[in-house]
Design an enzyme around this catalytic site. Structure first.
Site, PDB file in Angstrom:
ATOM      1  N   VAL A 286      -4.467  58.732  28.531  1.00  0.00           N
ATOM      2  CA  VAL A 286      -5.546  57.913  27.991  1.00  0.00           C
ATOM      3  C   VAL A 286      -5.016  57.047  26.851  1.00  0.00           C
ATOM      4  O   VAL A 286      -5.302  55.855  26.752  1.00  0.00           O
ATOM      5  CB  VAL A 286      -6.707  58.803  27.499  1.00  0.00           C
ATOM      6  N   ALA A 287      -4.192  57.667  25.998  1.00  0.00           N
ATOM      7  CA  ALA A 287      -3.686  56.934  24.840  1.00  0.00           C
ATOM      8  C   ALA A 287      -2.728  55.821  25.258  1.00  0.00           C
ATOM      9  O   ALA A 287      -2.668  54.771  24.632  1.00  0.00           O
ATOM     10  CB  ALA A 287      -2.983  57.899  23.898  1.00  0.00           C
ATOM     11  N   GLU A 291      -6.896  50.606  26.786  1.00  0.00           N
ATOM     12  CA  GLU A 291      -8.132  50.264  27.501  1.00  0.00           C
ATOM     13  C   GLU A 291      -9.043  49.339  26.691  1.00  0.00           C
ATOM     14  O   GLU A 291      -9.887  48.659  27.239  1.00  0.00           O
ATOM     15  CB  GLU A 291      -8.889  51.521  27.968  1.00  0.00           C
ATOM     16  N   ASP A 333      -8.077   8.524  27.367  1.00  0.00           N
ATOM     17  CA  ASP A 333      -8.655   7.186  27.428  1.00  0.00           C
ATOM     18  C   ASP A 333      -8.303   6.474  26.137  1.00  0.00           C
ATOM     19  O   ASP A 333      -8.035   7.123  25.130  1.00  0.00           O
ATOM     20  CB  ASP A 333     -10.190   7.298  27.439  1.00  0.00           C
ATOM     21  N   ASN A 708      -5.189  57.289  18.856  1.00  0.00           N
ATOM     22  CA  ASN A 708      -5.652  56.226  19.752  1.00  0.00           C
ATOM     23  C   ASN A 708      -6.871  55.534  19.158  1.00  0.00           C
ATOM     24  O   ASN A 708      -6.992  54.312  19.175  1.00  0.00           O
ATOM     25  CB  ASN A 708      -6.014  56.863  21.101  1.00  0.00           C
ATOM     26  N   ASP A 712      -6.031  51.731  18.366  1.00  0.00           N
ATOM     27  CA  ASP A 712      -6.349  50.857  19.496  1.00  0.00           C
ATOM     28  C   ASP A 712      -7.454  49.854  19.187  1.00  0.00           C
ATOM     29  O   ASP A 712      -7.563  48.838  19.836  1.00  0.00           O
ATOM     30  CB  ASP A 712      -6.744  51.679  20.736  1.00  0.00           C
TER      31      ASP A 712
HETATM   32  P1  ATP Z   1     -10.829   3.071  28.486  1.00  0.00           P
HETATM   33  O1  ATP Z   1     -10.579   3.296  29.924  1.00  0.00           O
HETATM   34  O2  ATP Z   1      -9.694   3.409  27.628  1.00  0.00           O
HETATM   35  O3  ATP Z   1     -12.109   3.602  27.969  1.00  0.00           O
HETATM   36  P2  ATP Z   1     -11.933   0.485  28.768  1.00  0.00           P
HETATM   37  O4  ATP Z   1     -13.210   0.741  28.097  1.00  0.00           O
HETATM   38  O5  ATP Z   1     -11.294  -0.841  28.532  1.00  0.00           O
HETATM   39  O6  ATP Z   1     -10.851   1.491  28.338  1.00  0.00           O
HETATM   40  P3  ATP Z   1     -13.337   0.456  31.206  1.00  0.00           P
HETATM   41  O7  ATP Z   1     -14.582   0.904  30.562  1.00  0.00           O
HETATM   42  O8  ATP Z   1     -12.955   0.917  32.552  1.00  0.00           O
HETATM   43  O9  ATP Z   1     -12.108   0.763  30.303  1.00  0.00           O
HETATM   44  O10 ATP Z   1     -13.385  -1.109  31.184  1.00  0.00           O
HETATM   45  C1  ATP Z   1     -12.423  -1.859  31.862  1.00  0.00           C
HETATM   46  C2  ATP Z   1     -12.623  -3.301  31.558  1.00  0.00           C
HETATM   47  O11 ATP Z   1     -13.910  -3.687  32.014  1.00  0.00           O
HETATM   48  C3  ATP Z   1     -12.602  -3.625  30.088  1.00  0.00           C
HETATM   49  O12 ATP Z   1     -11.304  -3.915  29.641  1.00  0.00           O
HETATM   50  C4  ATP Z   1     -13.486  -4.837  29.999  1.00  0.00           C
HETATM   51  O13 ATP Z   1     -12.756  -6.018  30.287  1.00  0.00           O
HETATM   52  C5  ATP Z   1     -14.475  -4.609  31.123  1.00  0.00           C
HETATM   53  N1  ATP Z   1     -15.724  -4.072  30.607  1.00  0.00           N
HETATM   54  C6  ATP Z   1     -15.886  -3.024  29.787  1.00  0.00           C
HETATM   55  N2  ATP Z   1     -17.172  -2.810  29.513  1.00  0.00           N
HETATM   56  C7  ATP Z   1     -17.864  -3.733  30.182  1.00  0.00           C
HETATM   57  C8  ATP Z   1     -19.254  -4.028  30.325  1.00  0.00           C
HETATM   58  N3  ATP Z   1     -20.182  -3.326  29.712  1.00  0.00           N
HETATM   59  N4  ATP Z   1     -19.594  -5.061  31.111  1.00  0.00           N
HETATM   60  C9  ATP Z   1     -18.653  -5.762  31.750  1.00  0.00           C
HETATM   61  N5  ATP Z   1     -17.350  -5.549  31.649  1.00  0.00           N
HETATM   62  C10 ATP Z   1     -16.948  -4.549  30.880  1.00  0.00           C
END
Ligand code: ATP
Length: 916
Positions: A286-287, A291, A333, A708, A712
């Site tokens: 057991v020890a 557990e 992102d 234990n 433990d």
């Molecule tokens: P991340 O992917 O790092 O968040 P991001 O915001 O640039 O970057 P997306 O959101 O995919 O990536 O946007 C891609 C592209 O789309 C942007 O670079 C911009 O040119 C365009 N975009 C972003 N937001 C809008 C919007 N609300 N309306 C129209 N075009 C947009």
């Protein structure tokens, strides 16, 4: 009853009347309050909690405990009441500690659930607001947008290209297109759930588009609420570490059982009292099995989850805490995570010229400003709601006197194609005084490809190659300044044109350049990751030049060749891509779909990948990553549902802190495991060696169980919650995923300290007969020692010595195990208060069995003098002295005694520096 009605058969107005609501302005705040009070919250009941008795009994549900209880029963039958009493006491106390630990872990996880409560956007009194989804009432008007989870059952009032993923309810994986007209159903029969396309249901996800709907059922009355099985679904996941420990536990159980059988057989051969030896062997078995370890691990993980909540990280799945510690690549992102997502327009390309934001000509660029304001879902008038990119455009317009609300009355939006990260653009069809125009905005390169004309000085002219070159040069210039570019275009609507014409044959209007400041803490985090052997990879939908400029500032890349565009990426297979990953650190203009490919390619190289995401389309990559990280502020419900953890501040630097915590938790669990196994080995070796030498057993079964109990639980837990030096943790490369807890020197630590503890315990055991032997001037031999030990009084004292040293040395050993490479004198003495408490309680319990007359009777021990205490305490210090000696030798650099015992556990700082 409202809930019994079939709202899908009613028109919007009929449904609104039945629900006593307004399909445009929603309920009044007062009415909503009243209904909430009357009908209760929008919640599904949770699975019933275990009672204290239930969890107590669960603690006893272990084969080893059965054996122990059987032994107690036999003791009673044989009249050995004190043995039976001790067994029962130890078993109950152990179970009680388990219940306490479990309760604490559960409370930690429950408070986390509170943090994860879903929210909903409602329209009350005509204005939008965000409220906890639990506060929704029947009749509320709810707004839905891509990525959101539906917070109740709704009858749709508006549906703009609205698509729902209803697999949670219907099992159907394809998105369902929604609309708002009433349904009649074949011959008035019931319409199956999946076909009720003017309704949306609780827990389903909006995969595209936008809409609003009136709540027609909440909580238990919803369709999902009616499926009882789903309601009580509570999956308990075991983490990989827990699985590993489970396997280790099984191995140890079998191993120790084997040793105990051997011990028992030996005892029979040596003609020892059979029942005594049986009891001792069982107690040793057991020890030997830690557990309590699974409970310690769960508690460590759960407590770490609470700590993480304080640093803006919500852990959705317990296993990700430990996986975090092994992450070797963080894919992030750009917008909002590495940058602040606080956009301001700084420059503008219009009339084929690049201008600072302050130098715009309003008259000539009216269409450009109209596109910015109309092709925009944000609002800044009453409160600031919407995407920061769009908010920045409204702010920019407002600087020149363009107000969205003022425009709204003369412009009516007729149609729209919502923004989506794959197309990287959005478009709206607006009517102004009978004239219909498409306004489009999106990524410059995408828009440019669709333009056939360009607006110059307020007039559209055919776009030439020279125009294009100028525009692209403008984009490059803005991007090099880390500006995020967004292009605008328009086109008059042609009567009867096909749907897919909207974003073609456009007139180019201009480009805005927005600054999104880099988070200063992200620069530090990237540098820290580098030291920690973790690569940072930036994945963005943005232009490659902007991505490069930002990446360079963050310290992620130094050369353009480290960037790859989505276009190149799409031409590569996963294997080909894996071949490029040594160098590439920035992926630009990628679509969310590509992210899965990137994750897989890194995984093919044996890396453990953490990936951030916020959009609907990020869900697959979040699932594919080893740790999927969703954004709490800017992210969608879909991304959050697919993730393992959520950053409530959307901040990249938070990942660094979470990773440090993850590494710390693993380190602590490893320390607990090594401590427990080395201590247990010490007990086994002590007994085994004595029996092999033909000597009486140095410990009685009650002693073993007592030790234990002391070691433990509390000391192991104190190690589990120990504070680690974050710098040190993040100063070494990540562990590999398959790394065993005993790898990298762990096994050697167990063997060394196990042997040392056994050595000093046996020394203590031999001291009593040895002193007598010296007094009587007898020749030294094991047989003589054995002869002395035959005397009951001598044996009693010798056992008391061994018992005391075995118990106390483990307490000292626990202190050293806090950091095998650091002197205890270089740490603050009160840093780990639980360790002090554990040491204090352990010492008191140990002293009690030799000093309290009642207990000396039960445990068959003798009282010890001060001199004896000092001698035994001195012996017990040995594990700590050994620890200090190793640290000292290592520091002087003359020798690295523990190096042969393994790399990681005793790896020197210099090694880390070299590795970094
Ligand atoms: P991340 O992917 O790092 O968040 P991001 O915001 O640039 O970057 P997306 O959101 O995919 O990536 O946007 C891609 C592209 O789309 C942007 O670079 C911009 O040119 C365009 N975009 C972003 N937001 C809008 C919007 N609300 N309306 C129209 N075009 C947009």
């Amino acid at each position: 009853m409202v809930q019994k009605q079939e709202f899908y058969r009613q028109t919007i107005q009929e449904a609104a009347t039945s629900l006593h609501t307004d399909p445009k302005r929603g309920l009044s705040a007062q009415e909503a309050e009243r209904r909430l009070w009357e009908n209760g919250e929008n919640r599904l009941p949770e699975a019933e909690k275990k009672s204290v008795l239930q969890s107590f009994l669960e603690q006893l549900n272990d084969p080893l405990i059965y054996v122990l209880l059987a032994a107690a029963l036999i003791s009673v039958l044989l009249g050995e009441y004190s043995d039976a009493g001790i067994i029962a006491f130890v078993v109950c106390l152990n179970a009680a500690v388990g219940v306490l630990q479990e309760g604490k872990a559960q409370r930690a996880l429950d408070s986390l659930k509170q943090l994860m409560q879903p929210r909903a956007v409602v329209i009350r009194d005509g204005s939008e607001q965000e409220i906890p989804a639990a506060k929704l009432v029947v009749g509320d008007l709810v707004c839905l947008q891509a990525g959101a989870m539906v917070p109740a059952d709704l009858r749709l009032v508006e549906a703009e290209n609205l698509q729902l993923q209803e697999a949670a309810l219907t099992g159907e994986n394809l998105p369902v297109q929604k609309q708002t007209a009433r349904l009649s159903g074949k011959q008035g029969g019931r319409i199956p759930l999946g076909d009720r396309n003017n309704m949306t249901f609780l827990s389903t996800m909006v995969s595209a588009g936008r809409g609003t709907g009136m709540v027609c059922a909440v909580g238990l009355q919803t369709q999902i609420g009616k499926i009882a099985a789903l309601m009580h679904e509570s999956r308990e996941e075991t983490t990989p570490l827990q699985k590993k420990l489970g396997e280790l536990g099984k191995f140890l159980s079998l191993g120790s059982l084997g040793i105990c059988i051997v011990l028992f057989l030996l005892a029979i051969v040596q003609k020892r009292p059979v029942f005594d030896m049986l009891l001792t062997a069982i107690s040793l078995a057991v020890a030997a099995v830690p557990e309590g370890l699974p409970a310690v691990v769960t508690l460590c993980l759960a407590l770490s989850v609470t700590r993480m909540a304080k640093i803006n990280t919500i852990i959705r799945r317990l296993p990700s805490v430990e996986t975090l510690g092994a992450v070797s690549v963080v894919c992030s992102d750009k917008t909002g995570t590495l940058t602040q997502n606080k956009m301001t327009v700084e420059a503008c390309f219009a009339d084929q010229k690049l201008l600072p934001a302050e130098r715009m000509n309003v008259k000539r660029n009216r269409d450009l400003f109209l596109a910015m304001l109309l092709c925009n879902d944000a609002q800044i008038e009453k409160s600031r709601v919407g995407d920061p990119t769009e908010l920045a455009l409204l702010d920019f317009g407002a600087r020149y006197g363009f107000e969205k609300n003022a425009l709204g009355t003369s412009f009516e939006r007729k149609k729209e194609n919502a923004f989506d990260s794959d197309r990287k653009m959005m478009s709206v069809l607006c009517r102004e005084q009978g004239k219909l125009t498409w306004y489009v905005k999106g990524a410059a390169d995408r828009i440019l490809k669709r333009c056939s004309q360009v607006m110059v000085w307020g007039q559209p002219v055919p776009m030439t190659q020279a125009h294009r070159q100028q525009i692209l040069a403008g984009v490059e210039k803005m991007a090099a300044e880390e500006l995020r570019t967004l292009a605008f275009a328009c086109r008059p609507y042609q009567e009867g044109e096909p749907e897919n014409m909207a974003e073609t044959n456009l007139i180019f209007l201009g480009i805005t350049g927005m600054r999104d400041p880099i988070r200063p803490e992200a620069i530090r985090a990237v540098a820290d990751f580098q030291k920690a052997g973790v690569s940072t990879v930036m994945i963005t939908g943005d232009h490659v030049a902007t991505a490069f400029a930002v990446g360079k500032k963050l310290g992620i890349v130094s050369k353009q060749s480290q960037c790859m565009t989505g276009e190149v990426l799409s031409g590569l297979s996963e294997d080909d891509l894996a071949g490029h990953l040594d160098e590439i650190r920035v992926f630009a203009r990628v679509s969310p779909k590509d992210k899965v490919k990137i994750v897989r390619a890194f995984q093919k190289r044996g890396q453990i990948v953490a990936m951030t995401g916020d959009g609907v389309n990020d869900a697959p990559s979040l699932k594919a990553a080893d740790v999927g990280i969703a954004m709490g502020k800017g992210g969608t419900d879909v991304a959050r549902q697919a993730s393992d953890m959520i950053l409530t501040d959307d901040n990249f630097a938070t990942i660094r802190r979470a990773m440090e915590e993850g590494r710390g938790v693993y380190e602590n669990i490893r320390k607990s495991v090594l401590f427990l196994l080395s201590s247990n080995l010490g007990e086994i070796l002590t007994m085994f060696a004595a029996v092999l030498m033909g000597l009486p057993s140095p410990l009685q079964s009650a002693h073993i169980l007592w030790i234990n109990l002391i070691t433990d639980s509390l000391p192991a837990l104190a190690l589990g919650v120990d504070k680690n030096d974050g710098k040190k943790l993040m100063g070494r490369p990540p562990r590999t995923a398959s790394e065993s807890l005993l790898a990298n020197g762990g096994l050697s630590v167990i063997c060394f300290y196990g042997a040392l503890i056994a050595g000093i315990s046996l020394t203590a055991f031999f001291t009593v007969p040895y002193v007598l032997m010296k007094q009587e001037e007898a020749d030294f031999s094991i047989a003589v020692l054995a002869a002395f030990l035959e005397q009951k009084k001598v044996l009693k004292r010798a056992q008391t010595y061994a018992f005391t040293v075995l118990g106390m040395s483990q307490l000292f050993h626990a202190v050293g195990m806090r950091d095998v490479r650091q002197s205890i004198f270089s740490r603050r003495p009160f840093e780990n208060r639980l360790m002090l408490v554990a040491g204090g309680i352990g010492f008191l319990l140990q002293a009690a069995v030799t000093e309290l007359p009642f207990l000396t009777g039960v445990f068959e021990t003798l009282r010890l003098s001060v001199g004896e205490w000092l001698y035994l305490a001195g012996l017990s210090c040995f594990p700590l002295l050994a620890h200090e000696l190793f640290v000292l030798l290592e520091k002087n650099g003359t020798q690295k005694p523990m190096e042969k015992f393994g790399r990681d556990a005793y790896e020197s700082d210099r090694d880390h520096e070299r590795a970094a």
